[in-house]
Design a protein around this motif. Sequence first.
Motif, PDB file in Angstrom:
ATOM      1  N   ARG A 141       0.833  -1.205   0.000  1.00 22.21           N
ATOM      2  CA  ARG A 141       0.000   0.000   0.000  1.00 22.21           C
ATOM      3  C   ARG A 141       0.868   1.256   0.000  1.00 22.21           C
ATOM      4  O   ARG A 141       0.607   2.207  -0.755  1.00 22.21           O
ATOM      5  CB  ARG A 141      -0.897   0.005   1.227  1.00 22.21           C
ATOM      6  N   ASP A 142       1.909   1.270   0.832  1.00 22.67           N
ATOM      7  CA  ASP A 142       2.797   2.433   0.907  1.00 22.67           C
ATOM      8  C   ASP A 142       3.422   2.719  -0.457  1.00 22.67           C
ATOM      9  O   ASP A 142       3.495   3.876  -0.892  1.00 22.67           O
ATOM     10  CB  ASP A 142       3.901   2.192   1.937  1.00 22.67           C
ATOM     11  N   TYR A 200      -0.896  -4.346  -4.972  1.00 22.02           N
ATOM     12  CA  TYR A 200      -1.584  -3.920  -3.758  1.00 22.02           C
ATOM     13  C   TYR A 200      -3.040  -4.375  -3.777  1.00 22.02           C
ATOM     14  O   TYR A 200      -3.544  -4.929  -2.793  1.00 22.02           O
ATOM     15  CB  TYR A 200      -1.504  -2.401  -3.611  1.00 22.02           C
ATOM     16  N   LYS A 201      -3.714  -4.185  -4.911  1.00 18.18           N
ATOM     17  CA  LYS A 201      -5.131  -4.543  -5.014  1.00 18.18           C
ATOM     18  C   LYS A 201      -5.332  -6.050  -4.850  1.00 18.18           C
ATOM     19  O   LYS A 201      -6.280  -6.496  -4.193  1.00 18.18           O
ATOM     20  CB  LYS A 201      -5.675  -4.074  -6.374  1.00 18.18           C
ATOM     21  N   VAL A 204      -4.970  -6.871  -1.167  1.00 16.10           N
ATOM     22  CA  VAL A 204      -6.168  -6.437  -0.432  1.00 16.10           C
ATOM     23  C   VAL A 204      -7.267  -7.471  -0.596  1.00 16.10           C
ATOM     24  O   VAL A 204      -7.945  -7.854   0.366  1.00 16.10           O
ATOM     25  CB  VAL A 204      -6.653  -5.052  -0.921  1.00 16.10           C
ATOM     26  N   PHE A 215      -7.574   2.811  -0.958  1.00 14.15           N
ATOM     27  CA  PHE A 215      -6.489   2.782   0.022  1.00 14.15           C
ATOM     28  C   PHE A 215      -7.083   2.671   1.425  1.00 14.15           C
ATOM     29  O   PHE A 215      -7.904   3.504   1.822  1.00 14.15           O
ATOM     30  CB  PHE A 215      -5.613   4.033  -0.081  1.00 14.15           C
TER      31      PHE A 215
END
Length: 307
Positions: A141-142, A200-201, A204, A215
Amino acid sequence: MLNLASLYTSYLDYCQYQKNLSIKTLKAYRIDLTQFLVFINELDGSLTKKNLSEFMTSLHKRYQPKTIKRKMASIKAFCSWLEYEEYIQNNPFNRMNMKFHVPHILPKTIPLDIIETLLLAAYQELQGIKTSEFKELVVLRDIAVLELLFASGMRVSELCSLNSDDISLTSGQIRIYGKGAKERIITVTNSSVLSALKKYKVEVGKQVGFSECFFINRMKDRLSEQSVRAIIRKYVQKAKINHHLTPHMFRHSFATLLLEEDVDIRYIQQLLGHSSITTTQIYTHVSVKKQNDILSSKHPRNKLSIK
């Protein structure tokens, strides 16, 4: 006498539900108007040129010109609404001389090598993770946050308000809702940035499932602007960067570096979501590299052969 406290509430409702102003703008209006109403209530409570003038004098004793200008603009907008709605016949601002000398402060940018160092620190943090899936999600995420700030030039508020359906990871198109709920589309074309968003997705989806917010924080709620600033500080420290970096500096850098690459300023205006080209033109004063390039290659003195 006008019940300004009651009208102030009606005005804020008008700003929220009819003008569709942002939460930040509404908060600023609320603070500025409350401050003004408290001040004039300590006088005679009337909306007069004299009371406005005294309030402005009191502001000059406490604030910088830029803040004073904003506060007086909030009150002027309120008075204009009162006049339009026919609560007052004579707007006291119509007979006031309000000129502010606001110092011209150039926006601070981040050198490209510093941005590279920052991103490298985040990617190295990811490589160092061995077992924790949750920590991997946080670092992914960062990375996605840092990459998208620089790739899009969007405001931190715009980044935090992104929903999952605002981002197409297939086309790279991102729907952004800017100031005044103005919508614009930015396309991310860099493969590394798209890869960061996709990784990232996917993570998640594995750990959290579907989230309306793109986010998210540790509590699976929408990432806050304060959290984005904390993310930047985290990697500034890890990379041992001796600079104070903010989310908005990524936006300034995005615009300035594009200008240095000869991108037309009107395209930059659209990418940033500026209503007026005047706002964007501040970046023409920032690009020192561009000035050097022009003067070294275009100045007519270079054609003179004097020995």
